[in-house]
Write a protein that holds these residues in place. Structure first.
Motif, PDB file in Angstrom:
ATOM      1  N   PRO A 244      45.434  47.122  10.367  1.00  0.00           N
ATOM      2  CA  PRO A 244      44.320  47.555  11.226  1.00  0.00           C
ATOM      3  C   PRO A 244      43.326  46.407  11.430  1.00  0.00           C
ATOM      4  O   PRO A 244      42.909  45.770  10.470  1.00  0.00           O
ATOM      5  CB  PRO A 244      43.688  48.687  10.418  1.00  0.00           C
ATOM      6  CG  PRO A 244      43.980  48.326   8.992  1.00  0.00           C
ATOM      7  CD  PRO A 244      45.326  47.661   8.997  1.00  0.00           C
ATOM      8  N   PHE A 245      42.973  46.154  12.681  1.00  0.00           N
ATOM      9  CA  PHE A 245      42.101  45.024  12.995  1.00  0.00           C
ATOM     10  C   PHE A 245      40.670  45.292  12.526  1.00  0.00           C
ATOM     11  O   PHE A 245      40.115  46.358  12.761  1.00  0.00           O
ATOM     12  CB  PHE A 245      42.117  44.754  14.505  1.00  0.00           C
ATOM     13  CG  PHE A 245      43.466  44.333  15.007  1.00  0.00           C
ATOM     14  CD1 PHE A 245      43.972  43.079  14.692  1.00  0.00           C
ATOM     15  CD2 PHE A 245      44.237  45.190  15.779  1.00  0.00           C
ATOM     16  CE1 PHE A 245      45.227  42.688  15.149  1.00  0.00           C
ATOM     17  CE2 PHE A 245      45.485  44.804  16.242  1.00  0.00           C
ATOM     18  CZ  PHE A 245      45.988  43.551  15.924  1.00  0.00           C
ATOM     19  N   LYS A 246      40.107  44.299  11.847  1.00  0.00           N
ATOM     20  CA  LYS A 246      38.728  44.395  11.379  1.00  0.00           C
ATOM     21  C   LYS A 246      37.979  43.119  11.741  1.00  0.00           C
ATOM     22  O   LYS A 246      38.548  42.023  11.700  1.00  0.00           O
ATOM     23  CB  LYS A 246      38.684  44.599   9.860  1.00  0.00           C
ATOM     24  CG  LYS A 246      39.255  45.922   9.380  1.00  0.00           C
ATOM     25  CD  LYS A 246      39.122  46.049   7.875  1.00  0.00           C
ATOM     26  CE  LYS A 246      39.689  47.374   7.384  1.00  0.00           C
ATOM     27  NZ  LYS A 246      39.574  47.503   5.900  1.00  0.00           N
ATOM     28  N   ALA A 247      36.716  43.276  12.092  1.00  0.00           N
ATOM     29  CA  ALA A 247      35.897  42.109  12.433  1.00  0.00           C
ATOM     30  C   ALA A 247      35.646  41.263  11.193  1.00  0.00           C
ATOM     31  O   ALA A 247      35.688  41.755  10.057  1.00  0.00           O
ATOM     32  CB  ALA A 247      34.568  42.561  13.033  1.00  0.00           C
ATOM     33  N   GLY A 248      35.393  39.984  11.416  1.00  0.00           N
ATOM     34  CA  GLY A 248      34.998  39.126  10.312  1.00  0.00           C
ATOM     35  C   GLY A 248      33.531  39.343   9.990  1.00  0.00           C
ATOM     36  O   GLY A 248      32.834  40.108  10.661  1.00  0.00           O
ATOM     37  N   PHE A 249      33.042  38.661   8.954  1.00  0.00           N
ATOM     38  CA  PHE A 249      31.630  38.812   8.607  1.00  0.00           C
ATOM     39  C   PHE A 249      31.080  37.522   8.018  1.00  0.00           C
ATOM     40  O   PHE A 249      31.816  36.676   7.507  1.00  0.00           O
ATOM     41  CB  PHE A 249      31.417  39.971   7.626  1.00  0.00           C
ATOM     42  CG  PHE A 249      32.068  39.775   6.276  1.00  0.00           C
ATOM     43  CD1 PHE A 249      31.457  38.994   5.294  1.00  0.00           C
ATOM     44  CD2 PHE A 249      33.290  40.368   5.981  1.00  0.00           C
ATOM     45  CE1 PHE A 249      32.051  38.816   4.048  1.00  0.00           C
ATOM     46  CE2 PHE A 249      33.893  40.189   4.742  1.00  0.00           C
ATOM     47  CZ  PHE A 249      33.274  39.412   3.771  1.00  0.00           C
ATOM     48  N   LEU A 250      29.771  37.400   8.127  1.00  0.00           N
ATOM     49  CA  LEU A 250      29.034  36.310   7.491  1.00  0.00           C
ATOM     50  C   LEU A 250      27.888  36.931   6.716  1.00  0.00           C
ATOM     51  O   LEU A 250      27.106  37.715   7.258  1.00  0.00           O
ATOM     52  CB  LEU A 250      28.480  35.332   8.538  1.00  0.00           C
ATOM     53  CG  LEU A 250      27.549  34.230   7.994  1.00  0.00           C
ATOM     54  CD1 LEU A 250      28.322  33.270   7.087  1.00  0.00           C
ATOM     55  CD2 LEU A 250      26.893  33.457   9.144  1.00  0.00           C
ATOM     56  N   ILE A 251      27.798  36.597   5.435  1.00  0.00           N
ATOM     57  CA  ILE A 251      26.703  37.040   4.576  1.00  0.00           C
ATOM     58  C   ILE A 251      25.922  35.798   4.156  1.00  0.00           C
ATOM     59  O   ILE A 251      26.516  34.794   3.746  1.00  0.00           O
ATOM     60  CB  ILE A 251      27.223  37.763   3.320  1.00  0.00           C
ATOM     61  CG1 ILE A 251      27.988  39.036   3.710  1.00  0.00           C
ATOM     62  CG2 ILE A 251      26.078  38.097   2.366  1.00  0.00           C
ATOM     63  CD1 ILE A 251      28.686  39.710   2.539  1.00  0.00           C
ATOM     64  N   THR A 252      24.602  35.848   4.260  1.00  0.00           N
ATOM     65  CA  THR A 252      23.795  34.701   3.837  1.00  0.00           C
ATOM     66  C   THR A 252      22.994  34.990   2.571  1.00  0.00           C
ATOM     67  O   THR A 252      22.679  34.078   1.816  1.00  0.00           O
ATOM     68  CB  THR A 252      22.822  34.268   4.949  1.00  0.00           C
ATOM     69  OG1 THR A 252      22.031  35.394   5.352  1.00  0.00           O
ATOM     70  CG2 THR A 252      23.589  33.726   6.155  1.00  0.00           C
ATOM     71  N   GLU A 253      22.643  36.236   2.361  1.00  0.00           N
ATOM     72  CA  GLU A 253      21.965  36.653   1.133  1.00  0.00           C
ATOM     73  C   GLU A 253      22.056  38.169   1.055  1.00  0.00           C
ATOM     74  O   GLU A 253      22.518  38.816   2.006  1.00  0.00           O
ATOM     75  CB  GLU A 253      20.511  36.167   1.087  1.00  0.00           C
ATOM     76  CG  GLU A 253      19.641  36.522   2.268  1.00  0.00           C
ATOM     77  CD  GLU A 253      18.293  35.819   2.212  1.00  0.00           C
ATOM     78  OE1 GLU A 253      17.693  35.723   1.126  1.00  0.00           O
ATOM     79  OE2 GLU A 253      17.828  35.350   3.271  1.00  0.00           O
ATOM     80  N   PRO A 254      21.694  38.773  -0.068  1.00  0.00           N
ATOM     81  CA  PRO A 254      21.826  40.227  -0.190  1.00  0.00           C
ATOM     82  C   PRO A 254      21.189  40.969   0.987  1.00  0.00           C
ATOM     83  O   PRO A 254      20.065  40.671   1.391  1.00  0.00           O
ATOM     84  CB  PRO A 254      21.095  40.528  -1.507  1.00  0.00           C
ATOM     85  CG  PRO A 254      21.281  39.277  -2.311  1.00  0.00           C
ATOM     86  CD  PRO A 254      21.204  38.157  -1.316  1.00  0.00           C
ATOM     87  N   ASN A 255      21.943  41.907   1.534  1.00  0.00           N
ATOM     88  CA  ASN A 255      21.490  42.742   2.654  1.00  0.00           C
ATOM     89  C   ASN A 255      21.266  41.959   3.945  1.00  0.00           C
ATOM     90  O   ASN A 255      20.563  42.429   4.845  1.00  0.00           O
ATOM     91  CB  ASN A 255      20.197  43.491   2.282  1.00  0.00           C
ATOM     92  CG  ASN A 255      20.369  44.374   1.066  1.00  0.00           C
ATOM     93  OD1 ASN A 255      21.361  45.094   0.949  1.00  0.00           O
ATOM     94  ND2 ASN A 255      19.419  44.307   0.142  1.00  0.00           N
ATOM     95  N   ARG A 256      21.867  40.781   4.046  1.00  0.00           N
ATOM     96  CA  ARG A 256      21.774  39.982   5.279  1.00  0.00           C
ATOM     97  C   ARG A 256      23.196  39.646   5.716  1.00  0.00           C
ATOM     98  O   ARG A 256      23.799  38.674   5.255  1.00  0.00           O
ATOM     99  CB  ARG A 256      20.979  38.698   5.042  1.00  0.00           C
ATOM    100  CG  ARG A 256      19.617  38.910   4.441  1.00  0.00           C
ATOM    101  CD  ARG A 256      18.630  39.485   5.437  1.00  0.00           C
ATOM    102  NE  ARG A 256      18.167  38.478   6.371  1.00  0.00           N
ATOM    103  CZ  ARG A 256      17.364  38.739   7.385  1.00  0.00           C
ATOM    104  NH1 ARG A 256      16.973  39.979   7.619  1.00  0.00           N
ATOM    105  NH2 ARG A 256      16.961  37.775   8.185  1.00  0.00           N
ATOM    106  N   LYS A 257      23.727  40.473   6.610  1.00  0.00           N
ATOM    107  CA  LYS A 257      25.133  40.368   6.990  1.00  0.00           C
ATOM    108  C   LYS A 257      25.301  40.637   8.476  1.00  0.00           C
ATOM    109  O   LYS A 257      24.634  41.507   9.034  1.00  0.00           O
ATOM    110  CB  LYS A 257      25.952  41.382   6.178  1.00  0.00           C
ATOM    111  CG  LYS A 257      27.429  41.476   6.534  1.00  0.00           C
ATOM    112  CD  LYS A 257      28.109  42.521   5.656  1.00  0.00           C
ATOM    113  CE  LYS A 257      29.580  42.681   5.993  1.00  0.00           C
ATOM    114  NZ  LYS A 257      30.234  43.693   5.120  1.00  0.00           N
ATOM    115  N   VAL A 258      26.170  39.855   9.118  1.00  0.00           N
ATOM    116  CA  VAL A 258      26.548  40.127  10.508  1.00  0.00           C
ATOM    117  C   VAL A 258      28.065  40.084  10.617  1.00  0.00           C
ATOM    118  O   VAL A 258      28.741  39.394   9.842  1.00  0.00           O
ATOM    119  CB  VAL A 258      25.943  39.102  11.499  1.00  0.00           C
ATOM    120  CG1 VAL A 258      24.444  39.248  11.595  1.00  0.00           C
ATOM    121  CG2 VAL A 258      26.340  37.683  11.140  1.00  0.00           C
TER     122      VAL A 258
END
Length: 321
Positions: A244-258
Motif C-alpha cells: 500500500p502506497f504511503k507518503a514519505g515524511f520529514l521530522i525535525t523535532e518532536p511534534n514537528r512533522k510533514v
C-alpha cells in the motif's frame, strides 16, 4: 555526495527541505533582524528610516490619525527622551508598527511585531516580560526617575527568567527551538535593558560587560546542545514504492512533522537526514548572533554614551537631537 546509489542527489535534498520550509517545521533560532538593528549604534538611523517609510506609505488622513495617536501617548510633548537609542528605539519601532497596523485596520495575528521577534509560540515568560517592558517604555520614557525604576525592575525580572530557561535547556536537558529562540532574543534585549539602566545611572557601569560575557559564553554552550538536539531528532523516510502506497515524511523535532512525496530509494534516507541537519544548522546564521554579542563588547562605551532623542515630527520635519 558521491556516486553510489545510496547518495541522494542535491535535487532530492532541496525538494525535501523545501517541503519542510513550506510546512513550517524548519527550526529557527535566529536573532531577529529588527532586534539587532535597533540594539546597535545605528538605532537612530533605523528608526528615522522606518518613520520616513511610514510617511510614504500612509495617506495624509491616515498619517494624521497616527500623529494624533502619538501625540496622545506622549502627552503633547515633541521630544522622546533617548527615543533613538537601544531599547527605547526598539520600543518606538514596535509602537509604530502597532499603531500603523491599527490605522490600516490590519489585525492579523501574524502582523504582531512581538511574534516576529519570538516566533509563533511567543507565550513564554521571557516574551511576556519583554512585551510588558517595551509596551510601557513610551509612557514612562520622558520621566527619567520612573523610567530608571521600571528599567531596573524589568532588568531583574528578565534576568531570572533567562537564568531559569538556560538551566532548563542545560541542566534539565529540555532543549527546543522555541526555548533557544526565546533565550537568544531575550538575552539580546536584556543586555540592552542593562545598558539603558547604565545610561540612566541606575546600575553600575561594569555590570553590562559582565552580563554580555555571561551571555556570550552561554550562547556557545547552547548552540552546541542545539546542534546535538537537531542531529538527534531529524528523521526522514521516503514514500513507499509498492502497495500500500504511503507518503514519505520529514521530522525535525518532536511534534514537528510533514509528509512528502519526493521519491527516492530507502537507503538514501540517512544521507538525506544528514544533509537536512547540515542545512538546518546553516540557516540559523549563528555567526550573526555571535557577532551581535561580540560587537556589544567592542562598542560598549559608545552604546552607553548614545543620547539621541527622537523628535516627534511636526509637519514634514523629522530628526534626532
Amino acid at each position: 555526495m558521491g556516486n553510489n546509489a545510496c547518495s541522494p542527489t542535491p535535487e532530492i535534498i532541496d525538494s525535501i527541505f523545501l517541503v519542510g520550509q513550506d510546512g513550517g517545521i524548519i527550526p529557527d533560532i535566529t536573532l531577529n533582524r529588527v532586534v539587532s538593528n535597533y540594539l546597535s549604534l545605528n538605532s537612530s538611523f533605523a528608526l528615522n528610516h522606518q518613520y520616513c517609510t511610514i510617511q510614504e506609505r500612509l495617506s495624509k488622513d491616515q498619517f494624521a490619525v497616527l500623529d494624533s495617536n502619538l501625540t496622545s501617548i506622549f502627552s503633547k510633548r515633541n521630544k522622546v527622551s533617548y527615543g533613538g537609542v537601544g531599547v527605547v528605539a526598539l520600543a518606538m519601532s514596535l509602537l509604530l508598527d502597532t499603531l500603523v497596523d491599527s490605522v490600516l485596520g490590519q489585525t492579523d495575528e501574524l502582523m504582531d511585531p512581538y511574534q516576529r521577534i519570538f516566533g509563533p509560540d511567543n507565550s513564554s515568560e521571557i516574551s511576556s516580560i519583554t512585551r510588558e517592558y517595551l509596551r510601557l517604555v513610551p509612557y514612562m520614557v520622558n520621566n527619567s526617575d520612573m523610567m530608571a525604576e521600571m528599567t531596573d525592575i524589568y532588568d531583574q525580572k528578565l534576568k531570572y527568567a533567562l537564568i531559569k530557561l538556560y538551566e532548563s535547556m542545560t541542566i534539565e536537558q529540555r532543549m527546543s527551538t522555541v526555548a533557544l529562540k526565546h533565550w537568544i532574543n531575550g538575552a539580546a534585549i536584556h543586555l540592552h535593558i542593562r545598558i539603558h539602566g547604565i545610561r540612566l545611572l541606575s546600575v553600575p557601569r561594569g555590570s553590562a560587560e559582565s552580563l554580555r560575557l555571561s551571555y556570550r559564553t552561554g550562547l556557545v554552550r547552547l548552540v552546541k546542545l542545539f546542534a546535538s538536539y537537531v542531529r538527534r531528532n531529524v528523521k526522514e523516510r521516503g514514500p513507499t514504492q509498492d502497495p500500500p502506497f504511503k507518503a514519505g515524511f520529514l521530522i525535525t523535532e518532536p511534534n514537528r512533522k510533514v509528509r512528502h512525496r519526493v521519491s527516492h530509494i530507502p537507503c538514501q534516507s540517512q544521507g538525506i537526514t544528514d544533509a537536512i541537519v547540515s542545512r538546518i544548522l546553516e540557516v540559523q546564521n549563528i555567526r550573526a548572533t555571535e557577532t551581535f554579542f561580540w560587537e556589544a563588547g567592542r562598542n560598549i562605551d559608545e552604546l552607553i554614551q548614545q543620547k539621541e532623542h527622537f523628535e516627534l515630527p511636526t509637519g514634514n520635519v523629522r530628526y534626532f537631537t
